[in-house]
Design a protein around this motif. Sequence first.
Motif, PDB file in Angstrom:
ATOM      1  N   ARG A  61       0.847  -1.196   0.000  1.00 53.71           N
ATOM      2  CA  ARG A  61       0.000   0.000   0.000  1.00 53.71           C
ATOM      3  C   ARG A  61       0.880   1.243   0.000  1.00 53.71           C
ATOM      4  O   ARG A  61       1.803   1.363   0.798  1.00 53.71           O
ATOM      5  CB  ARG A  61      -0.908  -0.009   1.230  1.00 53.71           C
ATOM      6  N   ALA A  62       0.590   2.148  -0.945  1.00 50.68           N
ATOM      7  CA  ALA A  62       1.325   3.413  -1.051  1.00 50.68           C
ATOM      8  C   ALA A  62       0.367   4.552  -0.738  1.00 50.68           C
ATOM      9  O   ALA A  62      -0.684   4.682  -1.381  1.00 50.68           O
ATOM     10  CB  ALA A  62       1.915   3.581  -2.447  1.00 50.68           C
ATOM     11  N   ALA A  63       0.683   5.391   0.250  1.00 52.38           N
ATOM     12  CA  ALA A  63      -0.165   6.511   0.659  1.00 52.38           C
ATOM     13  C   ALA A  63       0.670   7.782   0.672  1.00 52.38           C
ATOM     14  O   ALA A  63       1.837   7.774   1.085  1.00 52.38           O
ATOM     15  CB  ALA A  63      -0.776   6.245   2.035  1.00 52.38           C
ATOM     16  N   ASP A  64       0.034   8.893   0.213  1.00 51.25           N
ATOM     17  CA  ASP A  64       0.751  10.161   0.219  1.00 51.25           C
ATOM     18  C   ASP A  64       0.493  10.902   1.530  1.00 51.25           C
ATOM     19  O   ASP A  64      -0.221  10.421   2.412  1.00 51.25           O
ATOM     20  CB  ASP A  64       0.364  11.014  -0.992  1.00 51.25           C
ATOM     21  N   GLY A  65       1.093  12.106   1.642  1.00 51.87           N
ATOM     22  CA  GLY A  65       0.981  12.858   2.881  1.00 51.87           C
ATOM     23  C   GLY A  65      -0.105  13.906   2.864  1.00 51.87           C
ATOM     24  O   GLY A  65      -0.104  14.799   3.717  1.00 51.87           O
ATOM     25  N   GLY A  66      -1.018  13.850   1.888  1.00 47.62           N
ATOM     26  CA  GLY A  66      -2.097  14.820   1.810  1.00 47.62           C
ATOM     27  C   GLY A  66      -3.112  14.637   2.918  1.00 47.62           C
ATOM     28  O   GLY A  66      -3.079  13.665   3.684  1.00 47.62           O
ATOM     29  N   SER A  67      -4.025  15.596   2.962  1.00 48.65           N
ATOM     30  CA  SER A  67      -5.079  15.530   3.968  1.00 48.65           C
ATOM     31  C   SER A  67      -6.417  15.856   3.276  1.00 48.65           C
ATOM     32  O   SER A  67      -6.671  17.011   2.948  1.00 48.65           O
ATOM     33  CB  SER A  67      -4.815  16.516   5.113  1.00 48.65           C
ATOM     34  N   PRO A  68      -7.247  14.876   3.042  1.00 49.10           N
ATOM     35  CA  PRO A  68      -7.029  13.460   3.392  1.00 49.10           C
ATOM     36  C   PRO A  68      -6.034  12.805   2.448  1.00 49.10           C
ATOM     37  O   PRO A  68      -5.858  13.241   1.319  1.00 49.10           O
ATOM     38  CB  PRO A  68      -8.417  12.854   3.245  1.00 49.10           C
ATOM     39  N   ALA A  69      -5.406  11.767   2.954  1.00 48.13           N
ATOM     40  CA  ALA A  69      -4.388  11.070   2.165  1.00 48.13           C
ATOM     41  C   ALA A  69      -5.043  10.253   1.070  1.00 48.13           C
ATOM     42  O   ALA A  69      -6.133   9.695   1.238  1.00 48.13           O
ATOM     43  CB  ALA A  69      -3.551  10.166   3.079  1.00 48.13           C
ATOM     44  N   LEU A  70      -4.377  10.173  -0.058  1.00 41.76           N
ATOM     45  CA  LEU A  70      -4.794   9.308  -1.157  1.00 41.76           C
ATOM     46  C   LEU A  70      -3.829   8.128  -1.207  1.00 41.76           C
ATOM     47  O   LEU A  70      -2.649   8.249  -0.848  1.00 41.76           O
ATOM     48  CB  LEU A  70      -4.781  10.061  -2.484  1.00 41.76           C
ATOM     49  N   TRP A  71      -4.331   6.999  -1.634  1.00 42.94           N
ATOM     50  CA  TRP A  71      -3.484   5.802  -1.626  1.00 42.94           C
ATOM     51  C   TRP A  71      -3.836   4.899  -2.805  1.00 42.94           C
ATOM     52  O   TRP A  71      -4.905   5.015  -3.415  1.00 42.94           O
ATOM     53  CB  TRP A  71      -3.618   5.032  -0.315  1.00 42.94           C
ATOM     54  N   SER A  72      -2.930   4.034  -3.086  1.00 42.19           N
ATOM     55  CA  SER A  72      -3.127   2.993  -4.093  1.00 42.19           C
ATOM     56  C   SER A  72      -2.388   1.749  -3.612  1.00 42.19           C
ATOM     57  O   SER A  72      -1.596   1.809  -2.665  1.00 42.19           O
ATOM     58  CB  SER A  72      -2.610   3.437  -5.465  1.00 42.19           C
TER      59      SER A  72
END
Length: 761
Positions: A370-381
């Motif tokens: 699982r790859a998640a970014d540091g955004g708020s809310p975070a997006l992932w793939s």
Amino acid sequence: MPKGSLVGDVAKDLGLELPALRRRDLSIIDRGRTQYFALHGKTRHLVTAQRIDREQLCESVQQCVLRCELIVEGEMQVYGIEGEITDINGNAPSLRGAEIDLRLSETTAPGWRFPLARAHDPDVGRNSLQSYELSGDEHFSLAVQAGPGGDQRPELVLAKALDREEAAFHELVLRASDGGEPARTGTVRARVAVLDASDNAPVFSQVEYTVTATDADEGLNGHVKYSFHKISERSSEIFQLDAETGAISLVRSLDFEEGESYEVEMGAQDGGGLSDTAKVAIAVTDVNDNAPELTVSSALSAISEDAPSGTVVALLHVQDRDSGANGEVRCSMAERLPFRLEKPFEDYYRVVTARELDREEVAENNVTVRAADGGSPALWSSAVLALRVLDVNDNAPVFAEARYSARLPENNAAGALVLTVRAADADWGQNARVRYRLSEGRVRGAPLSSYVSVRAETGALYALRSFDYEEVREVWLWVRAEDGGAPALSSNVSVRLVIVDENDNAPQVLYPPAAAAPGAGWAGVELAPRSAEPGALVAKVVAVDADAGQNAWLSYELAKATEPGLFRVGLHSGEVRTARFPLARDAARQSLVVVVKDHGRPALSATATLTVVLAESVAELLAELGSAAAAPGEPAGSLTRWLVVAVAAVSCLFLAFLLLLLALRLRRWRWRRSQLLAAGSGALRGVPASHFVGIDGVRAFLHSYSHEVSLTADSRKSQLRLSGGSCCDTLPARPPAEASGGLVPKGEVAETCGQVSFQVR
């Protein structure tokens, strides 16, 4: 450069050997969406995958660098490659719009300046815009100003006063040139309209007229219009300007990933021809609208379960087109998995084994990264890796039971199935293919393989011969299960084969002997006193059965008797006892037939015949035996005759032996007497005369013995058993050991001093 052009020698630059590169699986991964580089199939050189447009990739960037990665899949190794795209003069300067329309009042003073649209050249260096030229009219000249960033800003300068009445329009040509070889140019036409000013008074041609008066002035000097002076082609596709209000609006949505900022130059011009310019900078704020892109660059589809810890399973590449915290990506995966993540190179992650794998525990692993970014809310793939674990022969076969036991009835058919052993191997394929065989052993001196066999494929155990419980009651053996691995693993299990008894043996009568059957003499003679009380033991039938269990449980019953009710037989003991007092009317000789049965199914039996003589003394017994001998058809007559003959013969032999002994003694006595008399000895003077007997003038010792004679009759031999007694006031004729009781050998005679008594046993 055309497609397939050489970019670099990968083997030389990375220090790799070309033969090794050819044997390995290599791949090129571009960070962008378009594949610009590839590896040549034979030489493994880095070549262009298509034509590259630098201006499309790196607009307004001085140094254009494309990055890609070379992946050695067999080793899960990553090498970074940077390729700089050098510029060629592939673009001519372009001036926005087909024409430039200007409106100037004829009263505009010379020296007036008007900023012209700047040319755009996407090339860099000397290939970019270098100079401007203006031609077409003496009233105007060109001035080029240097901007804050060193850019050139062309301005139209009014060199000579205008006169609308002389020329209402002026046509100009603005040319922009770059520094390429050859140079490339771009042009735009400028059309200047001269606006009328009130600089002429009316003049009458005559004193009186009927005239119509006109004024040469036109329009409103205070009306302002807006326009873009300088804007790039890409910006023109995004922004639009309202000429009346000066509002800048979007033609389509902005994308931070396409452009972080834009810069346009706009101008404002009033109705009187006066104008001004301003630069507008548009900064695009990034939002977290792009999920991380997680791609599998290289991955194994199968791995051996004995692979060491740290073996690379997959190589992943992750990127996020957002910026700042929105573009910071972290990868993770579920815990309790035998894998972990490593980051060997920038945006690459490797999935490696954290410990040794066990195919028997998990044969197929679906590893989710699982790859998640540091955004708020975070997006992932996420990406799922399907990994199959290859088997290693690390498990020996295991039997379904700790030990096996089977019961086999005796007299079984040869080839009968005894039992089936089962062993399972947790491995897979050939490593789990189990075969069975017997361990070496012997049964009653013969090889075990001659008694039982096992089928290698199924584990079925068969009896090769018919078993006899009376010979073999149980067989212990070992069965080995061996898998098909290399090297093979095996395990053993013990098998206990119990032979189950069947009722295949009839009871065997030991007493009376079976040979004494009817027609072959007496089966047995027993003496029962007529004074016997009820319950007195007369005889005992002894029988055995070679079988076991209830097949050997014997019961006795009286099947036939001369006098029913006189005797009874113990059901389980076989003892023959009197059931009542014998009566005078009861026959002296009683014939009993006893049936011995076992408890098998079906039951087997045997018979025993006894003859019981009711007598109080041996004389009555002998009389009865004699009468039985005289009676025709009586089975005991022959035996009685032989008993009488045997007693007579023994008596005669005894008398002959006595006479011989007396003669020998007399001869010896005479010799000793002569020796004693000659010596004048008086050794016998102390012996009383009464102890001597005279025979023909010779004295001898008187010997007296008492004997008990026993007669035993069976079907095989007759014996006279003598029990020696004590001598009555006599000297022994032989040592005590010689006078002890026992069976009298043939040819010997015993002395007696009284009657001979017989007891039939």
